[in-house]
Design an enzyme around this catalytic site. Sequence first.
Site, PDB file in Angstrom:
ATOM      1  N   SER A 125    -130.897  12.932 -27.243  1.00 16.37           N
ATOM      2  CA  SER A 125    -129.435  12.962 -27.128  1.00 16.37           C
ATOM      3  C   SER A 125    -129.042  13.470 -25.752  1.00 16.37           C
ATOM      4  CB  SER A 125    -128.906  13.913 -28.200  1.00 16.37           C
ATOM      5  OG  SER A 125    -127.567  14.250 -27.945  1.00 16.37           O
ATOM      6  N   TYR A 149    -128.846  22.404 -32.825  1.00 13.85           N
ATOM      7  CA  TYR A 149    -129.140  20.956 -32.911  1.00 13.85           C
ATOM      8  C   TYR A 149    -129.701  20.462 -31.574  1.00 13.85           C
ATOM      9  CZ  TYR A 149    -128.354  15.949 -32.506  1.00 13.85           C
ATOM     10  OH  TYR A 149    -128.531  14.607 -32.234  1.00 13.85           O
ATOM     11  N   LYS A 153    -133.604  19.053 -30.382  1.00 12.07           N
ATOM     12  CA  LYS A 153    -133.934  17.819 -29.648  1.00 12.07           C
ATOM     13  C   LYS A 153    -134.733  18.136 -28.383  1.00 12.07           C
ATOM     14  CE  LYS A 153    -132.029  14.711 -32.268  1.00 12.07           C
ATOM     15  NZ  LYS A 153    -132.847  13.709 -32.967  1.00 12.07           N
ATOM     16  N   ASP A 305    -117.290  22.234 -26.364  1.00 11.04           N
ATOM     17  CA  ASP A 305    -117.071  20.893 -25.809  1.00 11.04           C
ATOM     18  C   ASP A 305    -117.093  20.885 -24.278  1.00 11.04           C
ATOM     19  OD1 ASP A 305    -116.919  19.462 -28.121  1.00 11.04           O
ATOM     20  OD2 ASP A 305    -114.745  19.179 -28.088  1.00 11.04           O
TER      21      ASP A 305
END
Length: 347
Positions: A125, A149, A153, A305
């Site tokens: 990702s 998360y 990855k 974000d």
Amino acid sequence: MQTILVTGGAGYIGSHACVELLQAGFKVVVVDNFSNSKPESLVRVQKITGLSPTLYQADIRDKQALSDIFAKENIDAVIHFAGLKSVGESCSDPLNYYNNNVYGTLVLLEAMNEANVKNLIFSSSATVYKESTINQYAEDFPLGSINPYGRSKLMIEEILRDVSTADKINQSATPWKIVLLRYFNPIGAHESGMIGEDPNGIPNNLLPYVSQVAIGKLAQLSVWGDDYPTRDGTGVRDYIHVVDLVKGHIKAIDALDAEQFKNGACKAYNLGTGTGYSVLEIINTFEKVTARPVNYKIAPRRAGDLAECFANPALALAELHWQTEKNLDDMLADAWRWQSNNPNGYE
Ligand code: NAD
Ligand code: UFG
């Protein structure tokens, strides 16, 4: 005919991969535990293609189940989608994320090693990139992630690089050929409207949320922040059509025979369009393409974000000979076709 094992093949991206693989002439074997998907997605794959993947309902952490699959099926390569993907959930339940994603991948790698199947395409990702002041991310940018998360990855990427490096020390006769595909923001659905994204509960991601507001299942979209340093103040992302994305996986399989993988390698490639769109641009284009209003309000920023993030897809073009073909109108029209034909997803 090559046989591809698709872990997580019943999921959003996995089901679209099954369609493209079957249509490209591959034999497809799926392993999925249906923790975040339904068997119906594979029934739809069969309806679209007229072909069926072979299904094993199993957990990738079940070593015996995986070994049995490798013993029974003549697998040439694995596309590894299986895993958990919600950033928020990973913060509240990190152990479950590390267990499914990291431990699950370790079990898969052991089973592959024992079966001497060493061709792997891994779903990574864009979240593995450390936040940069340059908004267009290239594969050699520094890595680092800010949530469990993303770290799962990144850990898997590191493990896979180590596994590939060990081939040189061990002088392996069959070296690992590993492609790390760093996805930007996959959206949209197969143009048939028969398969698509079917999130459990209230969606976190922008597109399923927008679609559910447009169909009347949700009252109002919150736009998380309009004070970012972007052209209209809202967050900018690189949205990529899921069918373009899965075609990148087929190009990656083809590339395993190319020069850069001949003696084994582990290489990362961005899968994105190279263009960013803001949240307001997504809303406006969705309204234009679907002729449906999207009720929204401006809300405070969402923690974690980034302002702006889009791909430099040049390496995937140069080495995988892949580029996107679909534009934003296609992505939003196809997302809407799936949503309006299946207001309750696969139920
Ligand atoms: P998804 O949840 O729709 O699909 C994942 C599939 O894996 C599901 O069918 C689920 O049942 C299965 N699964 C999960 N854990 C499993 C386990 N332990 N054993 C067997 N099956 C298991 O998600 P998706 O959007 O299709 O994503 C696929 C992959 O791509 C994931 O690894 C995800 O992290 C990665 N990815 C997704 C996005 C995105 O925005 N959708 C972005 C970047 C990377
Ligand atoms: N957004 C809203 N309202 C919403 C949902 C999203 O305004 O209800 C905005 C976000 O603030 C962001 C943009 O829409 O600016 C896209 O948000 P998404 O949640 O759809 O996607 P993200 O880029 O935040 O996250 C995605 C994946 C993650 C992955 C991350 C980085 O969902 O799994 O990209 O690669 F970690």
